[in-house]
Scaffold this motif. Structure first.
Motif, PDB file in Angstrom:
ATOM      1  N   ILE A   1       0.801  -1.068  -0.060  1.00 14.28           N
ATOM      2  CA  ILE A   1       0.023  -0.073   0.070  1.00 14.28           C
ATOM      3  C   ILE A   1       0.651   1.204  -0.183  1.00 14.28           C
ATOM      4  O   ILE A   1       0.655   2.236  -0.750  1.00 14.28           O
ATOM      5  CB  ILE A   1      -1.065   0.011   1.095  1.00 14.28           C
ATOM      6  N   PHE A   2       2.042   1.199   0.779  1.00 14.76           N
ATOM      7  CA  PHE A   2       2.857   2.160   0.921  1.00 14.76           C
ATOM      8  C   PHE A   2       3.548   2.675  -0.396  1.00 14.76           C
ATOM      9  O   PHE A   2       3.681   3.674  -1.121  1.00 14.76           O
ATOM     10  CB  PHE A   2       4.005   2.246   2.002  1.00 14.76           C
TER      11      PHE A   2
ATOM     12  N   GLU B   1       0.990   4.067  -2.886  1.00 11.58           N
ATOM     13  CA  GLU B   1       0.846   5.614  -2.584  1.00 11.58           C
ATOM     14  C   GLU B   1       1.707   6.220  -3.280  1.00 11.58           C
ATOM     15  O   GLU B   1       1.842   7.539  -3.544  1.00 11.58           O
ATOM     16  CB  GLU B   1       0.124   5.719  -0.890  1.00 11.58           C
ATOM     17  N   ARG B   2       2.982   6.036  -2.906  1.00 15.69           N
ATOM     18  CA  ARG B   2       4.154   6.773  -2.933  1.00 15.69           C
ATOM     19  C   ARG B   2       4.350   6.945  -4.371  1.00 15.69           C
ATOM     20  O   ARG B   2       4.726   8.085  -4.880  1.00 15.69           O
ATOM     21  CB  ARG B   2       5.299   6.269  -2.428  1.00 15.69           C
TER      22      ARG B   2
ATOM     23  N   LEU C   1       2.062   6.887  -6.632  1.00 13.73           N
ATOM     24  CA  LEU C   1       0.977   7.832  -7.288  1.00 13.73           C
ATOM     25  C   LEU C   1       1.341   9.250  -6.975  1.00 13.73           C
ATOM     26  O   LEU C   1       1.144  10.156  -7.650  1.00 13.73           O
ATOM     27  CB  LEU C   1      -0.425   7.341  -6.749  1.00 13.73           C
ATOM     28  N   SER C   2       1.804   9.509  -5.608  1.00 12.54           N
ATOM     29  CA  SER C   2       2.253  10.855  -5.517  1.00 12.54           C
ATOM     30  C   SER C   2       3.469  11.392  -6.074  1.00 12.54           C
ATOM     31  O   SER C   2       3.419  12.592  -6.586  1.00 12.54           O
ATOM     32  CB  SER C   2       2.797  10.813  -3.827  1.00 12.54           C
TER      33      SER C   2
ATOM     34  N   ASP D   1       3.748  11.871   2.286  1.00 14.03           N
ATOM     35  CA  ASP D   1       2.229  11.787   1.772  1.00 14.03           C
ATOM     36  C   ASP D   1       1.899  10.282   1.897  1.00 14.03           C
ATOM     37  O   ASP D   1       0.939   9.754   2.366  1.00 14.03           O
ATOM     38  CB  ASP D   1       1.968  12.169   0.222  1.00 14.03           C
ATOM     39  N   ALA D   2       2.574   9.277   1.236  1.00 14.03           N
ATOM     40  CA  ALA D   2       2.327   7.846   1.455  1.00 14.03           C
ATOM     41  C   ALA D   2       2.522   7.243   2.829  1.00 14.03           C
ATOM     42  O   ALA D   2       1.533   6.624   3.212  1.00 14.03           O
ATOM     43  CB  ALA D   2       3.509   7.080   0.528  1.00 14.03           C
TER      44      ALA D   2
ATOM     45  N   ARG E   1      -0.940   8.368   4.604  1.00  9.55           N
ATOM     46  CA  ARG E   1      -2.047   7.549   3.770  1.00  9.55           C
ATOM     47  C   ARG E   1      -1.721   6.350   4.501  1.00  9.55           C
ATOM     48  O   ARG E   1      -2.757   5.666   4.884  1.00  9.55           O
ATOM     49  CB  ARG E   1      -2.148   7.677   2.501  1.00  9.55           C
ATOM     50  N   THR E   2      -0.680   5.732   4.268  1.00 10.10           N
ATOM     51  CA  THR E   2      -0.580   4.388   4.846  1.00 10.10           C
ATOM     52  C   THR E   2      -1.141   4.219   6.349  1.00 10.10           C
ATOM     53  O   THR E   2      -1.762   3.303   6.702  1.00 10.10           O
ATOM     54  CB  THR E   2       0.860   3.962   4.664  1.00 10.10           C
TER      55      THR E   2
ATOM     56  N   ILE F   1      -4.670   4.368   6.717  1.00 13.12           N
ATOM     57  CA  ILE F   1      -5.358   3.230   6.165  1.00 13.12           C
ATOM     58  C   ILE F   1      -5.087   1.914   7.384  1.00 13.12           C
ATOM     59  O   ILE F   1      -6.137   1.409   7.685  1.00 13.12           O
ATOM     60  CB  ILE F   1      -4.713   2.507   4.859  1.00 13.12           C
TER      61      ILE F   1
END
Length: 139
Positions: free
Chosen positions: A40-41, A44-45, A47-48, A61-62, A65-66, A69
């Motif tokens: 997940i991290f 997210e990373r 995508l950022s 950011d990741a 968000r992680t 979640i």
């Protein structure tokens, strides 16, 4: 506590990211994270960073968000459907939304389906929407 949506202070665990060399330290420490959380991290990373963030900002950011979640969904058995199931669900919702505005033949052409499939999707989505709005009297 800062009273955020998830009921925890997101600033505390994230302060570590601001230190020089913290991104590398984080990568070394991630071996202690469960595999799914690391995945997940990573998503997210990525995508950022794709959105144009710097490495430090994308990592921060990741992590944020992680953590959110993990805090919200942690300790639960989860099933995530594959992307194809999500695509089909979104397609069916779009077909249902367009019914009455666009002919069945046009929907069939647009989504590469038969008119019979379009009618079936519309019927299924209509029943789902009706059940959601009205509930069920007898089960």
């Amino acid at each position: 506590m800062n009273g955020d949506l998830f009921g925890f202070d997101t600033a505390d665990p994230l302060d570590v990211i601001e230190r020089p060399g913290a991104v590398a330290e984080l990568q070394d420490a991630m071996h202690r994270w469960p595999e799914r959380l690391r995945e997940i991290f990573d998503v997210e990373r990525a995508l950022s960073m794709r959105a144009g963030m710097s490495e430090v900002d994308a990592t921060r950011d990741a992590v944020e968000r992680t953590f959110a979640i993990a805090h919200y969904l942690g300790s639960r058995m989860l099933y995530f459907p594959g992307a194809e199931k999500l695509r089909l669900a979104l397609r069916d919702m779009e077909i249902h939304r367009l019914q009455g505005r666009v002919s069945v033949e046009e929907l069939a052409r647009r989504f590469s389906l038969t008119p019979a499939s379009i009618y079936h999707i519309i019927r299924t989505e209509t029943e789902r929407t009706r059940a959601k709005l009205q509930g069920r009297l007898f089960d």
